[in-house]
Design a protein around this motif. Sequence first.
Motif, PDB file in Angstrom:
ATOM      1  N   ALA A  71       0.731  -1.057   0.015  1.00  0.00           N
ATOM      2  CA  ALA A  71      -0.372  -0.044  -0.033  1.00  0.00           C
ATOM      3  C   ALA A  71       0.724   1.078  -0.212  1.00  0.00           C
ATOM      4  N   SER A  72       1.713   1.594   0.909  1.00  0.00           N
ATOM      5  CA  SER A  72       2.825   2.149   0.782  1.00  0.00           C
ATOM      6  C   SER A  72       3.666   2.856  -0.474  1.00  0.00           C
ATOM      7  N   GLU A  73       3.675   1.722  -1.586  1.00  0.00           N
ATOM      8  CA  GLU A  73       3.894   2.453  -2.951  1.00  0.00           C
ATOM      9  C   GLU A  73       3.324   2.053  -3.569  1.00  0.00           C
ATOM     10  N   ASP A 109      -5.671 -10.085   4.666  1.00  0.00           N
ATOM     11  CA  ASP A 109      -4.559 -11.888   3.992  1.00  0.00           C
ATOM     12  C   ASP A 109      -5.088 -12.174   3.013  1.00  0.00           C
ATOM     13  N   ALA A 110      -6.755 -11.517   2.215  1.00  0.00           N
ATOM     14  CA  ALA A 110      -7.446 -11.912   1.498  1.00  0.00           C
ATOM     15  C   ALA A 110      -6.523 -11.249   0.142  1.00  0.00           C
ATOM     16  N   ALA A 111      -6.579 -11.665  -1.076  1.00  0.00           N
ATOM     17  CA  ALA A 111      -6.238 -11.419  -2.076  1.00  0.00           C
ATOM     18  C   ALA A 111      -5.853  -9.827  -2.889  1.00  0.00           C
ATOM     19  N   PRO A 112      -4.762  -9.212  -2.828  1.00  0.00           N
ATOM     20  CA  PRO A 112      -4.934  -8.029  -3.111  1.00  0.00           C
ATOM     21  C   PRO A 112      -5.682  -7.635  -4.142  1.00  0.00           C
ATOM     22  N   CYS A 126      -3.610  -4.607  -0.157  1.00  0.00           N
ATOM     23  CA  CYS A 126      -2.740  -4.623  -1.092  1.00  0.00           C
ATOM     24  C   CYS A 126      -1.505  -5.533  -0.499  1.00  0.00           C
ATOM     25  N   GLY A 127      -0.717  -5.392  -2.103  1.00  0.00           N
ATOM     26  CA  GLY A 127       0.337  -6.408  -1.393  1.00  0.00           C
ATOM     27  C   GLY A 127       0.983  -6.397   0.151  1.00  0.00           C
TER      28      GLY A 127
END
Length: 165
Positions: A71-73, A109-112, A126-127
């Motif tokens: 998320a930061s990226e 933990d859900a998919a991005p 996010c990742g």
Amino acid sequence: MLLQREIAIGPKETAPELAARMAEIGAPLMAETVRGLAAGTIAPKAQNHTEASYAPILKKEDGRIDWKRPASEIYNRMRGFQPWPGTYSSYRGQSCGLWGELAPEEASDAAPGTILLKKNELLVTCGNTTVLRLLTVKLEGRKQVSAAEFANGARLKSGERFGDS
């Protein structure tokens, strides 16, 4: 290189805001450089090529959000890609421009790209189990609306996803 100034980038500062600050700092620096050159008090020095980086010309595709990134990226790309190319993803087959902020208190933990609706907030996973809080959404051909208005109008459900997958 003649003279340089280093400035910090604010944690929520966008590219246009940074450009404005750089212009304010750059004009006096240019005048100082010209005066120093005329007085002979400034000597050119070589750039440190190990600290230099190449900045390619941005393309529209550069704004496509890869939800597998942390998320930061993604947030930093949102700030840096304003006003162009902006950041966008797909939703139900349509392109939509997105603007958000970090949600550091959240993890998933859900998919991005998975949408999480929580207390009138629109969150996206996010990742690295990080989460982005969306603030505005602009579907193609429509006006920009708040994330809450988008969630209500699109009748979003937790578990739906942004992106092509």
